[in-house]
Design a protein around this motif. Structure first.
Motif, PDB file in Angstrom:
ATOM      1  N   VAL A  33      39.172  -5.462  16.980  1.00 46.34           N
ATOM      2  CA  VAL A  33      39.496  -4.305  17.761  1.00 46.34           C
ATOM      3  C   VAL A  33      38.473  -3.238  17.251  1.00 46.34           C
ATOM      4  O   VAL A  33      37.967  -3.009  16.188  1.00 46.34           O
ATOM      5  N   VAL A  34      37.684  -2.274  18.306  1.00 47.28           N
ATOM      6  CA  VAL A  34      36.570  -1.695  18.167  1.00 47.28           C
ATOM      7  C   VAL A  34      37.177  -0.456  18.537  1.00 47.28           C
ATOM      8  O   VAL A  34      38.135  -0.282  19.338  1.00 47.28           O
ATOM      9  N   GLY A  35      36.505   0.849  17.975  1.00 46.96           N
ATOM     10  CA  GLY A  35      36.884   2.069  18.177  1.00 46.96           C
ATOM     11  C   GLY A  35      36.236   2.817  17.098  1.00 46.96           C
ATOM     12  O   GLY A  35      35.478   2.632  16.389  1.00 46.96           O
ATOM     13  N   SER A  36      36.456   4.212  17.195  1.00 45.14           N
ATOM     14  CA  SER A  36      35.867   5.033  16.412  1.00 45.14           C
ATOM     15  C   SER A  36      36.631   5.000  14.842  1.00 45.14           C
ATOM     16  O   SER A  36      37.778   4.194  14.756  1.00 45.14           O
ATOM     17  N   GLU A  37      35.666   5.176  13.614  1.00 46.35           N
ATOM     18  CA  GLU A  37      36.159   4.963  12.449  1.00 46.35           C
ATOM     19  C   GLU A  37      37.788   5.451  12.083  1.00 46.35           C
ATOM     20  O   GLU A  37      38.516   5.110  11.698  1.00 46.35           O
ATOM     21  N   ALA A  38      37.864   6.771  12.807  1.00 42.98           N
ATOM     22  CA  ALA A  38      39.169   7.622  12.484  1.00 42.98           C
ATOM     23  C   ALA A  38      40.279   6.623  13.388  1.00 42.98           C
ATOM     24  O   ALA A  38      41.383   6.543  12.783  1.00 42.98           O
ATOM     25  N   SER A  39      40.112   6.089  14.555  1.00 46.04           N
ATOM     26  CA  SER A  39      41.257   5.590  15.272  1.00 46.04           C
ATOM     27  C   SER A  39      41.438   4.133  14.437  1.00 46.04           C
ATOM     28  O   SER A  39      42.490   3.790  14.532  1.00 46.04           O
ATOM     29  N   LEU A  40      40.298   3.570  14.005  1.00 48.22           N
ATOM     30  CA  LEU A  40      40.705   2.347  13.231  1.00 48.22           C
ATOM     31  C   LEU A  40      41.372   2.403  12.102  1.00 48.22           C
ATOM     32  O   LEU A  40      42.203   1.638  11.669  1.00 48.22           O
ATOM     33  N   ARG A  41      41.235   3.664  11.397  1.00 49.43           N
ATOM     34  CA  ARG A  41      42.047   4.044  10.104  1.00 49.43           C
ATOM     35  C   ARG A  41      43.432   4.227  10.511  1.00 49.43           C
ATOM     36  O   ARG A  41      44.543   3.849   9.829  1.00 49.43           O
ATOM     37  N   GLN A  42      43.718   4.974  11.649  1.00 48.58           N
ATOM     38  CA  GLN A  42      45.011   5.084  11.940  1.00 48.58           C
ATOM     39  C   GLN A  42      45.750   3.695  12.399  1.00 48.58           C
ATOM     40  O   GLN A  42      46.879   3.654  12.056  1.00 48.58           O
ATOM     41  N   LEU A  43      44.999   2.846  13.106  1.00 50.68           N
ATOM     42  CA  LEU A  43      45.703   1.702  13.440  1.00 50.68           C
ATOM     43  C   LEU A  43      45.923   0.744  12.146  1.00 50.68           C
ATOM     44  O   LEU A  43      46.938   0.236  12.052  1.00 50.68           O
ATOM     45  N   ASP A  44      44.972   0.820  11.245  1.00 54.42           N
ATOM     46  CA  ASP A  44      45.394   0.032   9.976  1.00 54.42           C
ATOM     47  C   ASP A  44      46.564   0.289   9.354  1.00 54.42           C
ATOM     48  O   ASP A  44      47.332  -0.425   8.949  1.00 54.42           O
ATOM     49  N   ALA A  45      46.670   1.912   9.439  1.00 53.37           N
ATOM     50  CA  ALA A  45      47.923   2.393   8.412  1.00 53.37           C
ATOM     51  C   ALA A  45      49.061   1.814   9.428  1.00 53.37           C
ATOM     52  O   ALA A  45      50.177   1.481   8.945  1.00 53.37           O
ATOM     53  N   ALA A  46      49.121   2.183  10.920  1.00 52.47           N
ATOM     54  CA  ALA A  46      50.294   1.738  11.696  1.00 52.47           C
ATOM     55  C   ALA A  46      50.470   0.088  11.512  1.00 52.47           C
ATOM     56  O   ALA A  46      51.733  -0.238  11.853  1.00 52.47           O
ATOM     57  N   LEU A  47      49.326  -0.560  11.363  1.00 57.58           N
ATOM     58  CA  LEU A  47      49.910  -2.073  11.364  1.00 57.58           C
ATOM     59  C   LEU A  47      50.387  -2.520   9.939  1.00 57.58           C
ATOM     60  O   LEU A  47      51.323  -3.201   9.902  1.00 57.58           O
ATOM     61  N   TRP A  48      50.256  -1.811   8.895  1.00 55.20           N
ATOM     62  CA  TRP A  48      50.905  -1.942   7.780  1.00 55.20           C
ATOM     63  C   TRP A  48      52.661  -1.621   8.027  1.00 55.20           C
ATOM     64  O   TRP A  48      53.345  -1.894   7.188  1.00 55.20           O
ATOM     65  N   ALA A  49      52.734  -0.270   8.736  1.00 58.46           N
ATOM     66  CA  ALA A  49      54.045   0.052   8.822  1.00 58.46           C
ATOM     67  C   ALA A  49      54.767  -0.356  10.098  1.00 58.46           C
ATOM     68  O   ALA A  49      55.907   0.125  10.344  1.00 58.46           O
ATOM     69  N   PHE A  50      54.250  -1.089  10.971  1.00 55.08           N
ATOM     70  CA  PHE A  50      54.553  -1.505  12.257  1.00 55.08           C
ATOM     71  C   PHE A  50      56.063  -2.097  12.069  1.00 55.08           C
ATOM     72  O   PHE A  50      57.025  -1.766  12.936  1.00 55.08           O
ATOM     73  N   SER A  51      56.221  -3.036  11.252  1.00 55.89           N
ATOM     74  CA  SER A  51      57.517  -4.001  11.433  1.00 55.89           C
ATOM     75  C   SER A  51      57.800  -4.550   9.887  1.00 55.89           C
ATOM     76  O   SER A  51      57.185  -4.631   8.891  1.00 55.89           O
ATOM     77  N   GLU A  52      59.131  -4.114   9.604  1.00 51.42           N
ATOM     78  CA  GLU A  52      59.647  -4.782   8.153  1.00 51.42           C
ATOM     79  C   GLU A  52      59.619  -6.198   8.241  1.00 51.42           C
ATOM     80  O   GLU A  52      59.630  -6.931   7.169  1.00 51.42           O
ATOM     81  N   VAL A  53      59.647  -6.971   9.391  1.00 47.78           N
ATOM     82  CA  VAL A  53      59.825  -8.540   9.402  1.00 47.78           C
ATOM     83  C   VAL A  53      58.461  -9.181   9.848  1.00 47.78           C
ATOM     84  O   VAL A  53      58.275 -10.403   9.564  1.00 47.78           O
ATOM     85  N   ASP A  54      57.621  -8.376  10.622  1.00 49.75           N
ATOM     86  CA  ASP A  54      56.294  -9.028  11.069  1.00 49.75           C
ATOM     87  C   ASP A  54      55.114  -8.519   9.959  1.00 49.75           C
ATOM     88  O   ASP A  54      54.967  -7.322   9.718  1.00 49.75           O
ATOM     89  N   PHE A  55      54.338  -9.468   9.562  1.00 51.71           N
ATOM     90  CA  PHE A  55      52.987  -8.872   8.770  1.00 51.71           C
ATOM     91  C   PHE A  55      52.017  -9.402   9.804  1.00 51.71           C
ATOM     92  O   PHE A  55      51.923 -10.743  10.157  1.00 51.71           O
TER      93      PHE A  55
END
Length: 144
Positions: A33-55
């Motif tokens: 996944v490519v994008g600005s550093e800010a959007s990738l930081r937001q995505l990183d945080a979203a991936l950690w909080a995305f699902s309680e059952v999916d890692f």
């Protein structure tokens, strides 16, 4: 030749990308996944909080090289650092350098004017290069 898809009218862009990455991971695809550093930081945080059952195992450019090499999902603002992966997801405004080395490129287009304008520029670039583009209008999928 790289298959290029535009997924447009994404109202909840980060949640959509998380679902897309979950689907790709379930198919054992290695995704950058490519994008600005800010959007990738937001995505990183979203991936950690995305699902309680999916890692969704992922790494960022700040992680050690061996962690990045082992990660099926890699977030990096420099697309040239993502070689050797199956799919490239673009959250940026520019045509990603080296996109033609991927089997598939997915352009994620939000609903705002800036996102649409830059997506049109990328669309023109790809068509001028002879790529046949696939479009997915997510507003139609949501209405179904």
């Amino acid at each position: 030749m790289t298959q290029i898809e535009f997924h447009f009218n994404t109202t909840e862009r980060l949640q959509y990308v998380c679902r897309l990455l979950r689907k790709a991971h379930g198919r054992y695809l290695r995704v950058g996944v490519v994008g600005s550093e800010a959007s990738l930081r937001q995505l990183d945080a979203a991936l950690w909080a995305f699902s309680e059952v999916d890692f969704l195992p992922h790494s960022t450019a700040a992680d050690a090289p061996q962690i990045q090499a082992a990660s099926p999902i890699r977030l990096n603002p420099d697309p040239l650092q993502l070689s050797g992966l199956d799919v490239l997801v673009n959250l940026g405004d520019e045509v990603p350098a080296g996109f033609e080395s991927f089997k598939r490129l997915i352009e994620i287009v939000a609903t705002d004017d800036h996102g649409r304008m830059t997506a049109r520029q990328r669309w023109r670039h790809y068509t001028a290069q002879g790529y046949a583009l696939v479009q997915h209008d997510l507003s139609k999928a949501a209405a179904s």
